[in-house]
Design a protein around this motif. Structure first.
Motif, PDB file in Angstrom:
ATOM      1  N   SER A  30       0.881  -1.376  -0.010  1.00 11.93           N
ATOM      2  CA  SER A  30       0.071  -0.072  -0.079  1.00 11.93           C
ATOM      3  C   SER A  30       0.774   1.312   0.066  1.00 11.93           C
ATOM      4  CB  SER A  30      -0.943   0.093   1.099  1.00 11.93           C
ATOM      5  OG  SER A  30      -0.212   0.076   2.395  1.00 11.93           O
ATOM      6  N   ALA A  31       2.025   1.154   0.732  1.00 13.81           N
ATOM      7  CA  ALA A  31       2.929   2.414   0.734  1.00 13.81           C
ATOM      8  C   ALA A  31       3.528   2.526  -0.605  1.00 13.81           C
ATOM      9  CB  ALA A  31       3.819   2.122   1.941  1.00 13.81           C
ATOM     10  N   GLU A  32       4.153   1.499  -1.024  1.00 14.77           N
ATOM     11  CA  GLU A  32       4.865   1.544  -2.185  1.00 14.77           C
ATOM     12  C   GLU A  32       3.708   1.858  -3.523  1.00 14.77           C
ATOM     13  OE1 GLU A  32       8.260   1.281  -2.647  1.00 14.77           O
ATOM     14  OE2 GLU A  32       7.918   1.229  -0.523  1.00 14.77           O
ATOM     15  N   ILE A  33       2.493   1.486  -3.625  1.00 13.77           N
ATOM     16  CA  ILE A  33       1.671   1.905  -4.664  1.00 13.77           C
ATOM     17  C   ILE A  33       1.555   3.479  -4.581  1.00 13.77           C
ATOM     18  CG2 ILE A  33      -0.846   1.534  -5.115  1.00 13.77           C
ATOM     19  CD1 ILE A  33      -0.479  -1.476  -4.304  1.00 13.77           C
ATOM     20  N   CYS A  34       1.127   3.875  -3.327  1.00 13.72           N
ATOM     21  CA  CYS A  34       0.622   5.342  -3.182  1.00 13.72           C
ATOM     22  C   CYS A  34       1.723   6.126  -3.593  1.00 13.72           C
ATOM     23  CB  CYS A  34       0.480   5.575  -1.456  1.00 13.72           C
ATOM     24  SG  CYS A  34      -1.399   4.965  -1.076  1.00 13.72           S
ATOM     25  N   TYR A  35       3.101   5.582  -3.170  1.00 12.30           N
ATOM     26  CA  TYR A  35       4.340   6.629  -3.626  1.00 12.30           C
ATOM     27  C   TYR A  35       4.337   6.417  -5.179  1.00 12.30           C
ATOM     28  CZ  TYR A  35       9.190   7.855  -4.143  1.00 12.30           C
ATOM     29  OH  TYR A  35      10.590   8.573  -4.635  1.00 12.30           O
ATOM     30  N   ASP A  36       4.343   5.256  -5.615  1.00 10.54           N
ATOM     31  CA  ASP A  36       4.049   5.249  -7.220  1.00 10.54           C
ATOM     32  C   ASP A  36       3.116   6.178  -7.827  1.00 10.54           C
ATOM     33  OD1 ASP A  36       5.455   3.643  -9.839  1.00 10.54           O
ATOM     34  OD2 ASP A  36       3.271   3.345 -10.072  1.00 10.54           O
ATOM     35  N   LYS A  54      -4.645   6.736 -11.889  1.00 10.26           N
ATOM     36  CA  LYS A  54      -3.065   6.430 -11.634  1.00 10.26           C
ATOM     37  C   LYS A  54      -2.931   5.322 -10.424  1.00 10.26           C
ATOM     38  CE  LYS A  54       1.589   6.899 -11.384  1.00 10.26           C
ATOM     39  NZ  LYS A  54       2.208   6.225 -12.627  1.00 10.26           N
ATOM     40  N   LEU A  55      -3.824   5.532  -9.828  1.00  9.73           N
ATOM     41  CA  LEU A  55      -3.472   4.490  -8.501  1.00  9.73           C
ATOM     42  C   LEU A  55      -3.977   2.937  -8.942  1.00  9.73           C
ATOM     43  CD1 LEU A  55      -3.599   4.367  -5.385  1.00  9.73           C
ATOM     44  CD2 LEU A  55      -5.652   4.551  -4.923  1.00  9.73           C
ATOM     45  N   TYR A  56      -4.854   2.969  -9.891  1.00  8.42           N
ATOM     46  CA  TYR A  56      -5.413   1.615 -10.418  1.00  8.42           C
ATOM     47  C   TYR A  56      -3.979   1.074 -11.383  1.00  8.42           C
ATOM     48  CZ  TYR A  56      -6.954  -1.496 -14.049  1.00  8.42           C
ATOM     49  OH  TYR A  56      -7.347  -2.797 -14.732  1.00  8.42           O
ATOM     50  N   GLN A  57      -3.385   1.853 -11.951  1.00  9.89           N
ATOM     51  CA  GLN A  57      -2.254   1.398 -12.678  1.00  9.89           C
ATOM     52  C   GLN A  57      -1.105   1.121 -11.776  1.00  9.89           C
ATOM     53  OE1 GLN A  57      -2.261   0.929 -15.748  1.00  9.89           O
ATOM     54  NE2 GLN A  57      -4.059   1.838 -16.465  1.00  9.89           N
ATOM     55  N   SER A  58      -0.774   1.823 -10.585  1.00 12.50           N
ATOM     56  CA  SER A  58       0.153   1.656  -9.799  1.00 12.50           C
ATOM     57  C   SER A  58       0.057   0.360  -9.008  1.00 12.50           C
ATOM     58  CB  SER A  58       0.318   2.864  -8.930  1.00 12.50           C
ATOM     59  OG  SER A  58       1.017   3.850  -9.647  1.00 12.50           O
ATOM     60  N   ILE A  59      -1.277   0.089  -8.642  1.00  3.39           N
ATOM     61  CA  ILE A  59      -1.577  -1.065  -8.215  1.00  3.39           C
ATOM     62  C   ILE A  59      -0.986  -2.432  -8.878  1.00  3.39           C
ATOM     63  CG2 ILE A  59      -3.291  -2.844  -7.584  1.00  3.39           C
ATOM     64  CD1 ILE A  59      -5.180  -0.428  -6.588  1.00  3.39           C
ATOM     65  N   ARG A  60      -1.304  -2.395 -10.272  1.00  8.02           N
ATOM     66  CA  ARG A  60      -0.877  -3.498 -10.966  1.00  8.02           C
ATOM     67  C   ARG A  60       0.672  -3.404 -11.422  1.00  8.02           C
ATOM     68  NH1 ARG A  60      -5.482  -5.833 -13.290  1.00  8.02           N
ATOM     69  NH2 ARG A  60      -4.394  -6.713 -15.071  1.00  8.02           N
ATOM     70  N   THR A  61       1.176  -2.332 -11.563  1.00  7.42           N
ATOM     71  CA  THR A  61       2.732  -2.206 -11.707  1.00  7.42           C
ATOM     72  C   THR A  61       3.468  -2.515 -10.720  1.00  7.42           C
ATOM     73  OG1 THR A  61       2.486  -0.206 -13.208  1.00  7.42           O
ATOM     74  CG2 THR A  61       4.512  -0.499 -12.514  1.00  7.42           C
ATOM     75  N   ILE A  62       3.173  -2.174  -9.357  1.00  6.67           N
ATOM     76  CA  ILE A  62       3.831  -2.339  -8.190  1.00  6.67           C
ATOM     77  C   ILE A  62       3.864  -3.830  -7.907  1.00  6.67           C
ATOM     78  CG2 ILE A  62       4.384  -1.925  -5.800  1.00  6.67           C
ATOM     79  CD1 ILE A  62       5.313   0.181  -7.671  1.00  6.67           C
ATOM     80  N   LEU A  63       2.571  -4.409  -7.995  1.00  7.67           N
ATOM     81  CA  LEU A  63       2.395  -5.851  -7.471  1.00  7.67           C
ATOM     82  C   LEU A  63       3.167  -6.685  -8.467  1.00  7.67           C
ATOM     83  CD1 LEU A  63      -1.358  -5.871  -6.381  1.00  7.67           C
ATOM     84  CD2 LEU A  63       0.770  -5.888  -4.834  1.00  7.67           C
ATOM     85  N   GLN A  64       3.005  -6.538  -9.776  1.00  9.71           N
ATOM     86  CA  GLN A  64       3.804  -7.269 -10.707  1.00  9.71           C
ATOM     87  C   GLN A  64       5.256  -7.122 -10.555  1.00  9.71           C
ATOM     88  OE1 GLN A  64       2.255  -5.498 -14.266  1.00  9.71           O
ATOM     89  NE2 GLN A  64       0.323  -7.180 -14.337  1.00  9.71           N
TER      90      GLN A  64
END
Length: 269
Positions: A172-178, A197-207
């Motif tokens: 959650s911290a890394e996604i919000c930062y991204d 942007k949050l949606y895209q960051s969720i997918r990017t950071i988890l992958q």
């Protein structure tokens, strides 16, 4: 606590190691870590082949040949190791599954559990979980609809397993930062472009977390070079007082709903 990338990493590697293998012995050292009488648990699992290992949120599901399913949730402090008695960690083992000379050790299961269920019970136990964020069904439209129904601080929503399954403190911290959004922000104050942007960051950071083996640095097996690789790539999580890699301001930590929350006060608005 292991989150989606850590458990997905375990899933991938364990399928390579034990899928298709037969359990030759079951050792229970802590009865509170399972949901059945130990004798019944052992009898049901002994001589059973591991057909497949799946993941749902932060859970792993070990599918046995007899149709029963072992459900693992490591919770805080839990981890697993696969290897021989000679190279296993010098830690207290709560449960051990043996596959001949190789063993799967469950360590730190003080809060976690390794329960045995049938399919109906599994469905009931996991029914409260929200969608899988990397599923093809988890579209931007789906996300915008779900977050549109939420209120309160972003951090609290991000770690709500009924909202989205598998995200916890670290990601959650890394996604919000991204995404460039401060996790203390109220959802009602987050515009649609930020939500996208949050949606895209969720997918990017988890992958990215999965690709680098998650952030937990305990290896799964001897000479495991993948597990824990994301730990050095964390931009804000557990970096309070260090410089932001973008702007060199100091990473801050606040406690929200009893959870430590890390962010950059300049990069995240």
């Amino acid at each position: 606590m292991p989150e989606l990338p850590e458990m997905e990493n375990y899933k991938i590697l364990l399928n390579q190691k034990i899928a298709g293998q037969t359990i030759t012995e079951v050792q229970i050292n802590r009865e509170k870590s399972i949901n059945l009488n130990p004798a019944l648990f052992i009898k049901t699992c002994h001589h059973q082949k591991i057909i497949d290992i799946n993941r749902r949120g932060k859970h792993l599901l070990f599918h046995l040949q007899n149709g029963q399913i072992l459900l693992l949730h490591l919770m805080l402090g839990g981890w697993i190791y696969y290897g021989t008695e000679a190279d296993k960690p010098k830690r207290t083992v709560q449960i051990r599954l043996s596959f001949g000379e190789q063993h799967l050790y469950f360590i730190g299961l003080r809060l976690g559990y390794f329960n045995l269920y049938n399919q109906r019970e599994i469905d009931q136990h996991l029914a409260h979980l929200g969608p899988e964020p990397l599923s093809t069904d988890f579209s931007l439209e789906n996300f915008l609809k779900r977050i549109g129904q939420k209120h309160g601080r972003l951090k609290t929503t991000m770690i709500d397993q009924e909202f989205i399954a598998g995200i916890g403190n670290c990601y959650s911290a890394e996604i919000c930062y991204d995404a460039g959004i401060i996790p203390t922000k109220d959802i009602d104050d987050i515009g649609e472009s930020e939500r996208e942007k949050l949606y895209q960051s969720i997918r990017t950071i988890l992958q990215k977390g999965i690709q680098h083996g998650g952030y937990m640095d305990n290896p799964l097996f001897k000479d495991d070079k993948l597990t824990g690789g994301f730990n050095d790539l964390c931009q804000v999580y557990d970096r309070e007082g260090e410089k932001c890699n973008r702007c060199e301001s100091i990473i801050k930590m606040e406690t929200i709903s009893s959870r430590k929350t890390f962010y950059c006060p300049i990069c995240q608005t």
